[in-house]
Design a protein around this motif. Sequence first.
Motif, PDB file in Angstrom:
ATOM      1  N   SER A  18       0.822  -1.201   0.000  1.00 25.60           N
ATOM      2  CA  SER A  18       0.000   0.000   0.000  1.00 25.60           C
ATOM      3  C   SER A  18       0.863   1.260   0.000  1.00 25.60           C
ATOM      4  CB  SER A  18      -0.930  -0.015   1.220  1.00 25.60           C
ATOM      5  OG  SER A  18      -1.843   1.068   1.182  1.00 25.60           O
ATOM      6  N   ASP A  19       0.212   2.413   0.218  1.00 26.44           N
ATOM      7  CA  ASP A  19       0.918   3.690   0.228  1.00 26.44           C
ATOM      8  C   ASP A  19       1.501   4.018   1.592  1.00 26.44           C
ATOM      9  OD1 ASP A  19       0.126   3.928  -2.385  1.00 26.44           O
ATOM     10  OD2 ASP A  19      -1.541   5.293  -1.969  1.00 26.44           O
ATOM     11  N   GLU A  20       1.196   3.196   2.581  1.00 24.57           N
ATOM     12  CA  GLU A  20       1.691   3.432   3.929  1.00 24.57           C
ATOM     13  C   GLU A  20       1.756   2.122   4.697  1.00 24.57           C
ATOM     14  OE1 GLU A  20      -1.276   6.157   5.287  1.00 24.57           O
ATOM     15  OE2 GLU A  20      -2.614   4.582   6.026  1.00 24.57           O
ATOM     16  N   ASP A  21       2.579   2.112   5.723  1.00 26.53           N
ATOM     17  CA  ASP A  21       2.632   0.961   6.625  1.00 26.53           C
ATOM     18  C   ASP A  21       1.425   0.997   7.548  1.00 26.53           C
ATOM     19  OD1 ASP A  21       5.092  -0.180   5.735  1.00 26.53           O
ATOM     20  OD2 ASP A  21       6.175   1.381   6.827  1.00 26.53           O
ATOM     21  N   ASN A  22       0.745  -0.127   7.631  1.00 28.08           N
ATOM     22  CA  ASN A  22      -0.420  -0.241   8.513  1.00 28.08           C
ATOM     23  C   ASN A  22      -0.332  -1.581   9.228  1.00 28.08           C
ATOM     24  OD1 ASN A  22      -2.929  -0.655   9.714  1.00 28.08           O
ATOM     25  ND2 ASN A  22      -4.093   0.202   8.012  1.00 28.08           N
ATOM     26  N   PRO A  23       0.271  -1.619  10.414  1.00 27.61           N
ATOM     27  CA  PRO A  23       0.492  -2.887  11.114  1.00 27.61           C
ATOM     28  C   PRO A  23      -0.788  -3.632  11.463  1.00 27.61           C
ATOM     29  CG  PRO A  23       1.815  -1.112  12.056  1.00 27.61           C
ATOM     30  CD  PRO A  23       0.834  -0.477  11.128  1.00 27.61           C
ATOM     31  N   SER A  24      -1.899  -2.930  11.591  1.00 28.34           N
ATOM     32  CA  SER A  24      -3.137  -3.591  12.012  1.00 28.34           C
ATOM     33  C   SER A  24      -3.777  -4.401  10.897  1.00 28.34           C
ATOM     34  CB  SER A  24      -4.132  -2.553  12.537  1.00 28.34           C
ATOM     35  OG  SER A  24      -4.512  -1.659  11.502  1.00 28.34           O
ATOM     36  N   PHE A  25      -3.520  -4.030   9.612  1.00 36.94           N
ATOM     37  CA  PHE A  25      -4.183  -4.790   8.536  1.00 36.94           C
ATOM     38  C   PHE A  25      -3.538  -6.150   8.306  1.00 36.94           C
ATOM     39  CE2 PHE A  25      -5.326  -5.905   4.221  1.00 36.94           C
ATOM     40  CZ  PHE A  25      -6.694  -5.698   4.235  1.00 36.94           C
ATOM     41  N   PRO A  26      -2.251  -6.330   7.993  1.00 37.68           N
ATOM     42  CA  PRO A  26      -1.236  -5.290   7.831  1.00 37.68           C
ATOM     43  C   PRO A  26      -0.965  -4.980   6.356  1.00 37.68           C
ATOM     44  CG  PRO A  26      -0.182  -7.402   8.088  1.00 37.68           C
ATOM     45  CD  PRO A  26      -1.663  -7.674   8.076  1.00 37.68           C
ATOM     46  N   THR A  27      -0.493  -3.735   6.107  1.00 34.54           N
ATOM     47  CA  THR A  27       0.016  -3.381   4.788  1.00 34.54           C
ATOM     48  C   THR A  27       1.446  -2.878   4.942  1.00 34.54           C
ATOM     49  OG1 THR A  27      -0.746  -1.068   4.903  1.00 34.54           O
ATOM     50  CG2 THR A  27      -2.275  -2.700   3.979  1.00 34.54           C
TER      51      THR A  27
ATOM     52  N   HIS B  12       6.298   6.847  -3.638  1.00 30.82           N
ATOM     53  CA  HIS B  12       5.465   7.224  -4.782  1.00 30.82           C
ATOM     54  C   HIS B  12       4.076   6.616  -4.621  1.00 30.82           C
ATOM     55  CE1 HIS B  12       8.900   8.927  -6.797  1.00 30.82           C
ATOM     56  NE2 HIS B  12       9.564   7.789  -6.712  1.00 30.82           N
ATOM     57  N   THR B  13       3.039   7.440  -4.619  1.00 24.44           N
ATOM     58  CA  THR B  13       1.688   6.969  -4.379  1.00 24.44           C
ATOM     59  C   THR B  13       0.775   7.346  -5.543  1.00 24.44           C
ATOM     60  OG1 THR B  13       1.090   9.007  -3.201  1.00 24.44           O
ATOM     61  CG2 THR B  13       1.992   7.171  -1.888  1.00 24.44           C
ATOM     62  N   GLY B  14      -0.422   6.750  -5.559  1.00 23.14           N
ATOM     63  CA  GLY B  14      -1.402   7.044  -6.589  1.00 23.14           C
ATOM     64  C   GLY B  14      -1.382   6.009  -7.705  1.00 23.14           C
ATOM     65  N   TYR B  15      -2.489   5.961  -8.474  1.00 28.38           N
ATOM     66  CA  TYR B  15      -2.632   4.958  -9.521  1.00 28.38           C
ATOM     67  C   TYR B  15      -1.545   5.086 -10.581  1.00 28.38           C
ATOM     68  CZ  TYR B  15      -4.548   2.216 -13.356  1.00 28.38           C
ATOM     69  OH  TYR B  15      -4.706   1.304 -14.362  1.00 28.38           O
ATOM     70  N   ARG B  16      -1.160   6.311 -10.899  1.00 28.68           N
ATOM     71  CA  ARG B  16      -0.154   6.511 -11.947  1.00 28.68           C
ATOM     72  C   ARG B  16       1.229   6.040 -11.490  1.00 28.68           C
ATOM     73  NH1 ARG B  16      -0.220  12.120 -14.929  1.00 28.68           N
ATOM     74  NH2 ARG B  16       1.009  10.818 -16.365  1.00 28.68           N
ATOM     75  N   ARG B  17       1.356   5.733 -10.216  1.00 25.57           N
ATOM     76  CA  ARG B  17       2.617   5.209  -9.706  1.00 25.57           C
ATOM     77  C   ARG B  17       2.513   3.717  -9.380  1.00 25.57           C
ATOM     78  NH1 ARG B  17       6.726   8.782  -8.767  1.00 25.57           N
ATOM     79  NH2 ARG B  17       6.296  10.706  -9.907  1.00 25.57           N
ATOM     80  N   LEU B  18       1.552   3.054 -10.007  1.00 26.16           N
ATOM     81  CA  LEU B  18       1.390   1.617  -9.804  1.00 26.16           C
ATOM     82  C   LEU B  18       2.647   0.852 -10.208  1.00 26.16           C
ATOM     83  CD1 LEU B  18      -0.466  -0.742  -9.034  1.00 26.16           C
ATOM     84  CD2 LEU B  18      -1.390  -0.694 -11.351  1.00 26.16           C
ATOM     85  N   TRP B  19       3.316   1.325 -11.241  1.00 20.98           N
ATOM     86  CA  TRP B  19       4.552   0.674 -11.670  1.00 20.98           C
ATOM     87  C   TRP B  19       5.616   0.759 -10.581  1.00 20.98           C
ATOM     88  CZ3 TRP B  19       7.100  -2.833 -13.894  1.00 20.98           C
ATOM     89  CH2 TRP B  19       8.471  -2.719 -14.138  1.00 20.98           C
ATOM     90  N   ALA B  20       5.733   1.900  -9.934  1.00 23.69           N
ATOM     91  CA  ALA B  20       6.726   2.068  -8.870  1.00 23.69           C
ATOM     92  C   ALA B  20       6.462   1.091  -7.727  1.00 23.69           C
ATOM     93  CB  ALA B  20       6.712   3.508  -8.350  1.00 23.69           C
ATOM     94  N   LYS B  21       5.199   0.947  -7.345  1.00 26.84           N
ATOM     95  CA  LYS B  21       4.843  -0.002  -6.282  1.00 26.84           C
ATOM     96  C   LYS B  21       5.207  -1.424  -6.670  1.00 26.84           C
ATOM     97  CE  LYS B  21       0.791   2.161  -4.145  1.00 26.84           C
ATOM     98  NZ  LYS B  21      -0.665   1.958  -3.917  1.00 26.84           N
ATOM     99  N   THR B  22       4.852  -1.788  -7.896  1.00 25.65           N
ATOM    100  CA  THR B  22       5.092  -3.160  -8.354  1.00 25.65           C
ATOM    101  C   THR B  22       6.583  -3.455  -8.426  1.00 25.65           C
ATOM    102  OG1 THR B  22       3.028  -3.126  -9.632  1.00 25.65           O
ATOM    103  CG2 THR B  22       4.668  -4.793 -10.218  1.00 25.65           C
ATOM    104  N   ARG B  23       7.328  -2.541  -9.014  1.00 29.40           N
ATOM    105  CA  ARG B  23       8.764  -2.744  -9.158  1.00 29.40           C
ATOM    106  C   ARG B  23       9.452  -2.823  -7.786  1.00 29.40           C
ATOM    107  NH1 ARG B  23      13.358   0.093 -12.996  1.00 29.40           N
ATOM    108  NH2 ARG B  23      15.106  -0.343 -11.593  1.00 29.40           N
TER     109      ARG B  23
END
Length: 321
Positions: free
Chosen positions: A110-119, A125-136
């Motif tokens: 995700s765009d942030e650490d969330n220990p309770s979910f967890p993510t 880099h956040t947002g849909y247009r930065r999906l490549w950055a997340k994946t890579r």
Amino acid sequence: MSEKSAIAKKVLLIALLIFNSGLLIFVFKINSDADDNNSLSRFEVKPSFVHLDGVSSANQKGAVNKVEDESWRKVRVLCFVVTHPRALEIQTKYVKMSWGPRCDITLYVSDEDNPSFPTIMVTPHTGYRRLWAKTRCALEMIYEKYYDKIDWVLKTDDDTYVHVENLKRFLSTKDTNKPEYFGKFFSPYVKNGYPSGGAGYAIGKTGLKMLIERGFANKTHCASIDQHAAEDTSMGYCMQTAGVKLARDAYDSQKRELFHSFPPEREYILPWKRIGFYRQYSINRLGGDACCSEDVISFHYVKGPTMLFLDYLFTNFTHTE
């Protein structure tokens, strides 16, 4: 009754059920035997899901008592789900409630650490247009921390439904040490093709290693995390640069696909005038009886509650255990 005298009659009864503003398909397969006068002597109803030709390997006559090869259970799959904070309660939690836990390791990126979910956050880099950055960045992290613990890594979105058991059965027939990966094959833009990001794609150990060390290292032909690049085509270019092949055999013996870029009802009844590109980009037959394999692996654009319903159908009406 012998096979010679038995007459198999298949009747597909399709009921379109309105559920969460979407349509789901129940397919009930009726196998019947007839006597010499073609009168029905007996029949049995065996429900299945998206077995559109009416023939299921798990439900064929005599297959119930067949002892299945259990080696597929040993396939170790890490699934990472790309999501964002606003989607956790309305979409991603349904992955966690359905198919997510059946992967050997499941990461929610995700765009942030969330220990309770967890993510976990892998890039600022956040947002849909930065999906490549997340994946890579997720793949780089997985290579660094999990490489020795897995055989395959599967990338999905938070609205992807995955039949994990079918995925493992499919991957058990493949070699994780070969430089190839599997998903919904699209043909334009990239010479060797590129995968549909929403349908999900599975990368083996050698493919992952080559992607990181050869693909991502090439700054000329592989998009960096700072570029506003499309995830799916970028993956195609980086894999092509790395020498990893997008396999074209992610379908069954009847050329019915395993990975799908749309939900079940749209795959079955495709509005060609609106999504003609889908037919043009794909390499196999689409729509109707040809749309979906009985060994289906994934569907995309599946809304949260519908994901639970799909999971119920697969768990109770098909062979998942």
